[in-house]
Design a protein around this motif. Structure first.
Motif, PDB file in Angstrom:
ATOM      1  N   LYS A   1      -1.722  -1.407  -3.921  1.00 41.78           N
ATOM      2  CA  LYS A   1      -2.732  -0.481  -3.828  1.00 41.78           C
ATOM      3  C   LYS A   1      -2.242   0.679  -3.784  1.00 41.78           C
ATOM      4  O   LYS A   1      -2.021   1.015  -2.812  1.00 41.78           O
ATOM      5  CB  LYS A   1      -3.677  -0.884  -2.553  1.00 41.78           C
ATOM      6  N   PRO A   2      -2.001   1.482  -4.925  1.00 41.53           N
ATOM      7  CA  PRO A   2      -1.242   2.786  -4.968  1.00 41.53           C
ATOM      8  C   PRO A   2      -2.445   3.793  -4.292  1.00 41.53           C
ATOM      9  O   PRO A   2      -3.533   3.524  -4.048  1.00 41.53           O
ATOM     10  CB  PRO A   2      -1.038   3.147  -6.297  1.00 41.53           C
ATOM     11  N   SER A   3      -2.125   4.943  -3.997  1.00 44.89           N
ATOM     12  CA  SER A   3      -2.821   5.932  -3.685  1.00 44.89           C
ATOM     13  C   SER A   3      -3.930   6.529  -4.515  1.00 44.89           C
ATOM     14  O   SER A   3      -3.613   6.409  -5.625  1.00 44.89           O
ATOM     15  CB  SER A   3      -1.951   7.256  -3.019  1.00 44.89           C
TER      16      SER A   3
ATOM     17  N   CYS B   1       9.155  11.932   2.254  1.00 47.66           N
ATOM     18  CA  CYS B   1       9.255  11.667   3.683  1.00 47.66           C
ATOM     19  C   CYS B   1      10.499  12.109   4.447  1.00 47.66           C
ATOM     20  O   CYS B   1      10.842  12.490   5.662  1.00 47.66           O
ATOM     21  CB  CYS B   1       9.112  10.129   3.906  1.00 47.66           C
TER      22      CYS B   1
ATOM     23  N   GLY C   1      -9.334   3.514  -2.460  1.00 41.42           N
ATOM     24  CA  GLY C   1      -8.813   4.292  -1.607  1.00 41.42           C
ATOM     25  C   GLY C   1      -8.514   3.696  -0.255  1.00 41.42           C
ATOM     26  O   GLY C   1      -8.282   2.333   0.016  1.00 41.42           O
TER      27      GLY C   1
ATOM     28  N   GLY D   1       5.876   8.517   8.382  1.00 41.15           N
ATOM     29  CA  GLY D   1       6.348   9.978   8.032  1.00 41.15           C
ATOM     30  C   GLY D   1       7.535  10.235   8.752  1.00 41.15           C
ATOM     31  O   GLY D   1       8.226   9.431   9.717  1.00 41.15           O
TER      32      GLY D   1
ATOM     33  N   LEU E   1      13.050   9.261  11.280  1.00 42.53           N
ATOM     34  CA  LEU E   1      13.339   8.888   9.892  1.00 42.53           C
ATOM     35  C   LEU E   1      14.802   8.847   9.512  1.00 42.53           C
ATOM     36  O   LEU E   1      15.640   7.880   9.482  1.00 42.53           O
ATOM     37  CB  LEU E   1      12.359   9.286   9.012  1.00 42.53           C
TER      38      LEU E   1
ATOM     39  N   GLU F   1       6.617   2.109   6.750  1.00 40.05           N
ATOM     40  CA  GLU F   1       7.482   3.184   6.434  1.00 40.05           C
ATOM     41  C   GLU F   1       6.667   4.540   6.323  1.00 40.05           C
ATOM     42  O   GLU F   1       5.915   4.512   5.670  1.00 40.05           O
ATOM     43  CB  GLU F   1       8.281   3.031   5.060  1.00 40.05           C
TER      44      GLU F   1
ATOM     45  N   ILE G   1       0.827  -1.222   0.002  1.00 35.19           N
ATOM     46  CA  ILE G   1       0.005   0.041   0.089  1.00 35.19           C
ATOM     47  C   ILE G   1       0.867   1.139   0.256  1.00 35.19           C
ATOM     48  O   ILE G   1       1.912   1.253   0.809  1.00 35.19           O
ATOM     49  CB  ILE G   1      -0.751  -0.078   1.182  1.00 35.19           C
TER      50      ILE G   1
ATOM     51  N   PHE H   1       3.745  -1.387   3.994  1.00 35.07           N
ATOM     52  CA  PHE H   1       2.739  -0.074   3.964  1.00 35.07           C
ATOM     53  C   PHE H   1       3.603   1.248   4.108  1.00 35.07           C
ATOM     54  O   PHE H   1       4.641   1.152   4.797  1.00 35.07           O
ATOM     55  CB  PHE H   1       1.836   0.033   5.191  1.00 35.07           C
ATOM     56  N   THR H   2       3.547   2.140   2.979  1.00 40.46           N
ATOM     57  CA  THR H   2       4.125   3.544   3.106  1.00 40.46           C
ATOM     58  C   THR H   2       3.143   4.563   3.230  1.00 40.46           C
ATOM     59  O   THR H   2       2.540   4.614   2.432  1.00 40.46           O
ATOM     60  CB  THR H   2       5.100   3.646   1.765  1.00 40.46           C
ATOM     61  N   GLY H   3       3.277   5.148   4.200  1.00 40.79           N
ATOM     62  CA  GLY H   3       2.068   6.214   4.156  1.00 40.79           C
ATOM     63  C   GLY H   3       2.282   7.187   5.497  1.00 40.79           C
ATOM     64  O   GLY H   3       3.559   7.112   6.288  1.00 40.79           O
TER      65      GLY H   3
HETATM   66  P1  NAD Z   1      -1.891   8.128   3.887  1.00 39.63           P
HETATM   67  O1  NAD Z   1      -1.525   7.330   5.175  1.00 39.63           O
HETATM   68  O2  NAD Z   1      -2.979   8.815   3.880  1.00 39.63           O
HETATM   69  O3  NAD Z   1      -2.161   6.945   2.678  1.00 39.63           O
HETATM   70  C1  NAD Z   1      -1.233   6.048   2.320  1.00 39.63           C
HETATM   71  C2  NAD Z   1      -2.197   4.844   1.640  1.00 39.63           C
HETATM   72  O4  NAD Z   1      -2.768   4.110   2.668  1.00 39.63           O
HETATM   73  C3  NAD Z   1      -2.868   5.175   0.538  1.00 39.63           C
HETATM   74  O5  NAD Z   1      -2.706   4.215  -0.540  1.00 39.63           O
HETATM   75  C4  NAD Z   1      -4.371   5.025   0.962  1.00 39.63           C
HETATM   76  O6  NAD Z   1      -5.459   5.014   0.358  1.00 39.63           O
HETATM   77  C5  NAD Z   1      -4.157   3.742   2.080  1.00 39.63           C
HETATM   78  N1  NAD Z   1      -5.110   3.863   3.061  1.00 39.63           N
HETATM   79  C6  NAD Z   1      -5.525   4.957   3.942  1.00 39.63           C
HETATM   80  N2  NAD Z   1      -6.408   4.282   4.673  1.00 39.63           N
HETATM   81  C7  NAD Z   1      -6.087   3.048   4.823  1.00 39.63           C
HETATM   82  C8  NAD Z   1      -6.467   2.038   5.969  1.00 39.63           C
HETATM   83  N3  NAD Z   1      -7.323   2.147   6.767  1.00 39.63           N
HETATM   84  N4  NAD Z   1      -5.857   0.762   5.845  1.00 39.63           N
HETATM   85  C9  NAD Z   1      -5.117   0.613   4.797  1.00 39.63           C
HETATM   86  N5  NAD Z   1      -4.605   1.542   3.800  1.00 39.63           N
HETATM   87  C10 NAD Z   1      -5.246   2.736   3.975  1.00 39.63           C
HETATM   88  O7  NAD Z   1      -0.597   8.613   3.407  1.00 39.63           O
HETATM   89  P2  NAD Z   1      -0.458   9.564   2.293  1.00 39.63           P
HETATM   90  O8  NAD Z   1      -0.839  11.137   2.427  1.00 39.63           O
HETATM   91  O9  NAD Z   1      -0.678   8.848   0.950  1.00 39.63           O
HETATM   92  O10 NAD Z   1       1.171   9.868   2.020  1.00 39.63           O
HETATM   93  C11 NAD Z   1       1.836  10.770   2.733  1.00 39.63           C
HETATM   94  C12 NAD Z   1       2.653  10.164   4.082  1.00 39.63           C
HETATM   95  O11 NAD Z   1       3.518   9.266   3.561  1.00 39.63           O
HETATM   96  C13 NAD Z   1       3.558  11.253   4.754  1.00 39.63           C
HETATM   97  O12 NAD Z   1       3.572  11.045   6.156  1.00 39.63           O
HETATM   98  C14 NAD Z   1       5.295  10.723   4.438  1.00 39.63           C
HETATM   99  O13 NAD Z   1       5.891  10.977   5.263  1.00 39.63           O
HETATM  100  C15 NAD Z   1       4.685   9.147   4.298  1.00 39.63           C
HETATM  101  N6  NAD Z   1       5.973   8.562   3.369  1.00 39.63           N
HETATM  102  C16 NAD Z   1       6.784   7.845   3.969  1.00 39.63           C
HETATM  103  C17 NAD Z   1       7.646   7.129   3.285  1.00 39.63           C
HETATM  104  C18 NAD Z   1       8.912   6.389   4.176  1.00 39.63           C
HETATM  105  O14 NAD Z   1       9.728   5.754   3.262  1.00 39.63           O
HETATM  106  N7  NAD Z   1       9.087   6.394   5.434  1.00 39.63           N
HETATM  107  C19 NAD Z   1       7.847   7.610   1.958  1.00 39.63           C
HETATM  108  C20 NAD Z   1       6.932   8.338   1.405  1.00 39.63           C
HETATM  109  C21 NAD Z   1       5.896   8.755   2.224  1.00 39.63           C
END
Ligand code: NAD
Length: 471
Positions: free
Chosen positions: A157-159, A263, A189, A231, A389, A229, A130, A205-207
């Motif tokens: 599952k990309p964004s 990030c 989503g 924020g 990080l 991975e 994800i 998971f990256t997010g």
């Molecule tokens: P986000 O957490 O909002 O979304 C990330 C992904 O998770 C999306 O594909 C989204 O659809 C999905 N998602 C949302 N709710 C979910 C759930 N309940 N269960 C499973 N999946 C779900 O993050 P974002 O706004 O897309 O990305 C920005 C964040 O990502 C920032 O905090 C950034 O620092 C972080 N990031 C981290 C790295 C790293 O390597 N550490 C790299 C890039 C971005």
């Protein structure tokens, strides 16, 4: 039928693209199909898997124009989209080169002379990935490639904020017979992401931290490994011996490349008070030279803010800082242009840790600069956030910088440079504190995460063991 999600164009603000998430039932069927095909993928062996990935690379090259166009529409920026494709392709080369040795079985004698050890490993059958919107291609494939080479099937599952690239990428996947049954990208989503967690054997998971916590909980309930991975709020520390010319150029790049939507962006800068003013003057001068990539993608270095909700966070952090006394050296506001959201590189001084811009992830081209009087103070300030990080330290002597780096709570520290983790894939690193969980994505460990070790313990003679009851 599920409800389509409308996707916004970051340059125009128009909702000009739709994605249709799969129903829970369809997603389950897709996962079942991938899981069934994985066995064959594992059996064909690493050399044939490498061959399939090389074919994928060729198929991507033949889709290069449409992939670039889709990524530009997803993110509103050009040069980084080109860079994303190049990094993705070289990541295929890198893993193809490393994998044969990493996946070799080994044999050795044990401490007990008549017991021989054969060490092997088996892939997790179905890996879920994800990913976020800031580097849509790179971050949806960074874990996918090693997982595939290890012998796993993968569902990505990309964004939902940047999904246009999926179509040309799927065309390239479908052109490779060995690959198309074990790799797919699904659009959707958060709900689709949450559903995916029901069917996979391992999740990458990256997010954001907020979503990462939900993913960790869901994975724990199913007892599957989760590699998270998340924020960051990366600090840079500039010691009094540092070369200011070099430090300001590196920090500017590390803070505002990709409009700060990375990030591992430098989001806080601590500078020895003896050189604070000179540092700020140089940084402002250099920041003012950068231009927005507006009206065309080639007009300047700073692209639009990709996600509308991020523009809101950046604005909120700026207003909070200014209300609490921060002084704007340059930039300073989020502006709307023709429907897109933009922010000039911004230098802030008179900042402190009561401000969101110093403790929460901003994810924009904002450079708050704060003086410190002792090295201990700088280390304490750098560590005084929930994130861990990466970081950057600047000093004349490597040993002086390393002495500070050892005390910083972060997994990757650039010395006399910034953001090197984005470029150097060899260095294994963990995310500290709330920035993540699980094994290193970088270094050869990145592939080993997808394998479960298996030991065959072979007795080599036919006499009773001395510890048996009847010996
Ligand atoms: P986000 O957490 O909002 O979304 C990330 C992904 O998770 C999306 O594909 C989204 O659809 C999905 N998602 C949302 N709710 C979910 C759930 N309940 N269960 C499973 N999946 C779900 O993050 P974002 O706004 O897309 O990305 C920005 C964040 O990502 C920032 O905090 C950034 O620092 C972080 N990031 C981290 C790295 C790293 O390597 N550490 C790299 C890039 C971005």
């Amino acid at each position: 039928m599920t409800k389509p999600i409308q996707v916004r164009n970051p340059r125009t603000g128009k909702l000009d693209y739709d994605i249709v998430p799969p129903s829970g039932n369809l997603l389950e069927q897709q996962c079942l199909g991938l899981r069934q095909a994985q066995n064959h993928w594992q059996q064909i062996g690493v050399e044939r898997r490498i061959e399939a990935l090389k074919q994928w690379k060729q198929a991507v090259l033949s889709q290069r124009d449409s992939l670039t166009e889709a990524l530009v529409n997803d993110t509103g920026r050009l040069s980084i989209s080109v860079l994303e494709i190049d990094s993705f392709l070289s990541s295929i080369d890198r893993w193809c080169k490393l994998a044969p040795e990493l996946l070799q079985e080994s044999e050795k004698n044990t401490a007990i002379p008549f017991i021989h050890l054969k060490q092997t490993s088996v892939p997790y059958p179905l890996v879920g990935v994800i990913s976020p919107w800031n580097f849509p291609l790179l971050l949806s494939t960074i874990d996918t490639i090693p997982a595939l080479i290890a012998g796993c099937a993968v569902i990505v599952k990309p964004s939902e904020i940047a999904s246009r690239f999926v179509k040309p990428l799927m065309t390239a996947i479908n052109a490779v017979p060995d690959l198309r049954d074990v790799l797919t990208f699904v659009e959707g989503g958060g709900e689709t992401g949450a559903n995916l967690l029901e069917y996979v054997d391992l999740i990458c998971f990256t997010g954001s931290v907020a979503t990462g916590l939900k993913v960790a909980e869901a994975a724990a309930k199913r007892f599957i490994p989760a590699f998270l991975e998340l924020g960051g709020k990366d600090p840079a520390i500039v010691l009094s011996s540092a070369n200011l010319e070099l430090a300001t150029s590196a920090i500017l790049w590390g803070s505002v490349v990709n409009t700060g939507q990375s990030c591992l962006s430098i989001e806080r800068i601590y500078v020895a008070e003896s050189m604070f003013e000179e540092f700020v003057d140089k940084l402002v001068t250099k920041a003012e030279r950068l231009k927005l990539a507006y009206p065309t993608v080639e007009s300047g270095e700073i692209g639009p803010i990709i996600a509308e909700r991020q523009a809101e966070i950046i604005r909120e952090h700026l207003l909070d800082a200014i209300a609490k006394g921060a002084v704007v050296g340059c930039g300073g506001k989020v502006e709307e242009k023709n429907g897109g959201w933009w922010c000039h590189p911004t230098v802030l001084t008179q900042v402190n840790h009561s401000m969101k811009v110093m403790t929460e992830e901003t994810f924009g081209p904002i450079m708050p600069v704060m003086p410190f009087s002792t090295v201990e103070e700088a280390i304490n300030l750098a560590n005084n956030v929930i994130y861990g990080l990466s970081a950057a330290i600047f000093a004349e002597e490597e040993s002086e910088a390393l002495a500070v780096a050892r005390y910083i709570d972060a997994g990757a520290i650039s010395i006399n440079d910034a953001g090197l983790t984005a470029l150097i894939y060899e260095g294994a690193k963990n995310s500290f504190k709330f920035s993540g969980l699980g094994g290193s994505r970088m270094g050869t460990a990145g592939l080993m995460r997808f394998l479960r070790k298996k030991a065959f313990l072979v007795k080599t003679n036919a006499v009773p063991d001395p510890w048996w009851f009847d010996s």
